[in-house]
Design a protein around this motif. Structure first.
Motif, PDB file in Angstrom:
ATOM      1  N   LEU A 154      -7.660  -0.702  14.082  1.00  0.00           N
ATOM      2  CA  LEU A 154      -7.415  -0.261  12.706  1.00  0.00           C
ATOM      3  C   LEU A 154      -8.155  -1.076  11.659  1.00  0.00           C
ATOM      4  O   LEU A 154      -8.588  -0.527  10.655  1.00  0.00           O
ATOM      5  CB  LEU A 154      -5.911  -0.324  12.400  1.00  0.00           C
ATOM      6  N   ALA A 155      -8.268  -2.389  11.872  1.00  0.00           N
ATOM      7  CA  ALA A 155      -8.825  -3.199  10.788  1.00  0.00           C
ATOM      8  C   ALA A 155      -9.168  -4.601  11.240  1.00  0.00           C
ATOM      9  O   ALA A 155      -8.589  -5.131  12.185  1.00  0.00           O
ATOM     10  CB  ALA A 155      -7.826  -3.270   9.639  1.00  0.00           C
ATOM     11  N   GLN A 156     -10.118  -5.184  10.535  1.00  0.00           N
ATOM     12  CA  GLN A 156     -10.452  -6.597  10.648  1.00  0.00           C
ATOM     13  C   GLN A 156     -10.253  -7.223   9.271  1.00  0.00           C
ATOM     14  O   GLN A 156     -10.923  -6.843   8.314  1.00  0.00           O
ATOM     15  CB  GLN A 156     -11.892  -6.786  11.115  1.00  0.00           C
TER      16      GLN A 156
ATOM     17  N   LYS B 279       0.827  -1.207   0.000  1.00  0.00           N
ATOM     18  CA  LYS B 279       0.000   0.000   0.000  1.00  0.00           C
ATOM     19  C   LYS B 279       0.859   1.252   0.000  1.00  0.00           C
ATOM     20  O   LYS B 279       0.581   2.217  -0.738  1.00  0.00           O
ATOM     21  CB  LYS B 279      -0.914  -0.004   1.233  1.00  0.00           C
ATOM     22  N   SER B 280       1.902   1.265   0.817  1.00  0.00           N
ATOM     23  CA  SER B 280       2.819   2.408   0.865  1.00  0.00           C
ATOM     24  C   SER B 280       3.439   2.664  -0.500  1.00  0.00           C
ATOM     25  O   SER B 280       3.502   3.810  -0.976  1.00  0.00           O
ATOM     26  CB  SER B 280       3.917   2.130   1.898  1.00  0.00           C
ATOM     27  N   ASN B 281       3.870   1.599  -1.152  1.00  0.00           N
ATOM     28  CA  ASN B 281       4.498   1.726  -2.462  1.00  0.00           C
ATOM     29  C   ASN B 281       3.514   2.245  -3.503  1.00  0.00           C
ATOM     30  O   ASN B 281       3.853   3.100  -4.338  1.00  0.00           O
ATOM     31  CB  ASN B 281       5.041   0.363  -2.883  1.00  0.00           C
ATOM     32  N   LYS B 282       2.267   1.773  -3.446  1.00  0.00           N
ATOM     33  CA  LYS B 282       1.251   2.218  -4.404  1.00  0.00           C
ATOM     34  C   LYS B 282       0.905   3.691  -4.227  1.00  0.00           C
ATOM     35  O   LYS B 282       0.483   4.364  -5.173  1.00  0.00           O
ATOM     36  CB  LYS B 282      -0.012   1.364  -4.270  1.00  0.00           C
ATOM     37  N   LYS B 283       1.075   4.181  -3.007  1.00  0.00           N
ATOM     38  CA  LYS B 283       0.794   5.601  -2.755  1.00  0.00           C
ATOM     39  C   LYS B 283       1.969   6.504  -3.129  1.00  0.00           C
ATOM     40  O   LYS B 283       1.931   7.713  -2.912  1.00  0.00           O
ATOM     41  CB  LYS B 283       0.419   5.805  -1.286  1.00  0.00           C
ATOM     42  N   GLY B 284       3.018   5.906  -3.664  1.00  0.00           N
ATOM     43  CA  GLY B 284       4.136   6.692  -4.169  1.00  0.00           C
ATOM     44  C   GLY B 284       5.300   6.855  -3.208  1.00  0.00           C
ATOM     45  O   GLY B 284       6.261   7.566  -3.518  1.00  0.00           O
TER      46      GLY B 284
ATOM     47  N   ALA C 196      -5.714   1.432   7.865  1.00  0.00           N
ATOM     48  CA  ALA C 196      -4.488   1.084   8.574  1.00  0.00           C
ATOM     49  C   ALA C 196      -3.322   1.951   8.112  1.00  0.00           C
ATOM     50  O   ALA C 196      -2.564   2.469   8.936  1.00  0.00           O
ATOM     51  CB  ALA C 196      -4.161  -0.395   8.389  1.00  0.00           C
ATOM     52  N   PHE C 197      -3.184   2.117   6.799  1.00  0.00           N
ATOM     53  CA  PHE C 197      -2.060   2.925   6.330  1.00  0.00           C
ATOM     54  C   PHE C 197      -2.278   4.406   6.604  1.00  0.00           C
ATOM     55  O   PHE C 197      -1.328   5.149   6.855  1.00  0.00           O
ATOM     56  CB  PHE C 197      -1.772   2.697   4.847  1.00  0.00           C
ATOM     57  N   ALA C 198      -3.535   4.842   6.571  1.00  0.00           N
ATOM     58  CA  ALA C 198      -3.822   6.237   6.936  1.00  0.00           C
ATOM     59  C   ALA C 198      -3.384   6.522   8.368  1.00  0.00           C
ATOM     60  O   ALA C 198      -2.878   7.607   8.682  1.00  0.00           O
ATOM     61  CB  ALA C 198      -5.314   6.522   6.766  1.00  0.00           C
ATOM     62  N   ALA C 199      -3.551   5.535   9.255  1.00  0.00           N
ATOM     63  CA  ALA C 199      -3.116   5.697  10.642  1.00  0.00           C
ATOM     64  C   ALA C 199      -1.594   5.778  10.718  1.00  0.00           C
ATOM     65  O   ALA C 199      -1.045   6.544  11.523  1.00  0.00           O
ATOM     66  CB  ALA C 199      -3.623   4.539  11.494  1.00  0.00           C
ATOM     67  N   VAL C 200      -0.914   5.005   9.892  1.00  0.00           N
ATOM     68  CA  VAL C 200       0.552   5.076   9.846  1.00  0.00           C
ATOM     69  C   VAL C 200       0.987   6.481   9.425  1.00  0.00           C
ATOM     70  O   VAL C 200       1.873   7.082  10.044  1.00  0.00           O
ATOM     71  CB  VAL C 200       1.111   4.021   8.850  1.00  0.00           C
TER      72      VAL C 200
END
Length: 281
Positions: free
Chosen positions: A240-242, A60-65, A270-274
């Motif tokens: 954060l997530a299920q 996910k991090s990689n896809k967001k650039g 989850a990634f937004a929380a990161v």
């Protein structure tokens, strides 16, 4: 032992007892590596999907650039290379450093399995050797520029988590759990270790939460009712997530195609929380 020390001072010089501030054991990376944020993914027990969460967040991090890397600190049970389909061995370069392997979409990875001739060879090492290897993955790998590094931790609160928290500047942890009975106690151990080491907790992710019926779409709690919200409230952390049980997720990890999985809703939150909880660091 001096009150300002974090180790046994009995064999140290007299100056040790005169320290006014705790000694830092944080290791510096090499001059060719610039790592901005470090997120550790932990669990109080094995088999809850920690590597799945680590690899999925990296994707996910990689896809967001973001320039993204994964450090596989689970030395005796490394599974990150398999999830990404990495088979070629990592090699040293002319700077006497290791070059990380790179996935199809550009995520940098270092794992012991990338250094072994046979990935099925067991690692029968004592704790200090394992801890030293993890530190070398931080100091002796040419990571280059990295926005987010995710560390896949071994389960529990033993030598390697202690080494990581003392040696690497971790910006936050994500705790992975499951809906089973001892979850509160297990999460509690991880939470308290993070608090003792002064590591911020980003939140909890519950894996294997439910399965959806193919016919009617009803959610079936295969391992019992979710305890995520209750445990999160008990320890004052964010849920954060299920993550549901899905054959396609398991197949992607087994086949080395985790990068090809679709963006699930849980990844967004989850990634937004990161991003949010590391933004001011």
């Amino acid at each position: 032992m001096s009150e300002s020390c974090t180790h046994d001072c009995s064999s140290c010089s007299s100056s040790c007892g005169e320290r006014k501030e705790p000694q830092s054991f944080i290791e510096k990376t090499n001059e060719y590596s610039k790592i901005k944020k470090v997120i550790a993914v932990v669990s109080g027990k094995g088999g809850v999907g920690k590597s799945l969460v680590t690899s999925s967040l990296a994707v996910k991090s990689n896809k967001k650039g973001y320039k993204t890397a994964v450090l596989d600190a689970d030395i005796t049970g490394p599974s990150i290379p398999k999830a990404f389909g990495l088979k070629e061995r990592a090699t040293a370069n002319d700077k006497d450093l290791l070059d990380p392997s790179v996935t199809q979409t550009g995520i940098k990875v270092m794992s012991l399995n990338l250094l072994m001739e046979d990935e099925t060879t067991p690692v029968i090492w004592r704790g200090p050797v394992i801890g030293g290897t993890v530190k070398q993955f931080w100091t002796d790998v040419m990571w280059g520029d990295v926005d987010y590094m995710f560390i896949d931790m071994p389960p529990g609160t033993g030598d390697v988590p202690l080494t990581v928290f003392q040696s690497i500047p971790v910006d936050g942890i994500i705790i992975v759990t499951s809906p089973q009975d001892l979850v509160s106690m297990i999460v509690g151990k991880a939470v308290r270790m993070a608090e003792m080491m002064n590591i911020p907790i980003i939140g909890l992710v519950e894996n294997m939460s439910y399965i959806e019926c193919d016919c009617c779409g009803k959610k079936i709690n295969l391992y019992g009712e979710s305890k995520l919200e209750k445990v999160a409230a008990e320890y004052g952390v964010e849920a954060l997530a299920q993550i549901p049980i899905k054959p396609e997720i398991a197949a992607a990890c087994d086949n080395g195609t985790v990068e090809m999985c679709g963006d699930e809703e849980w990844l967004e939150k989850a990634f937004a929380a990161v991003e949010k909880k590391t933004a001011d660091k």
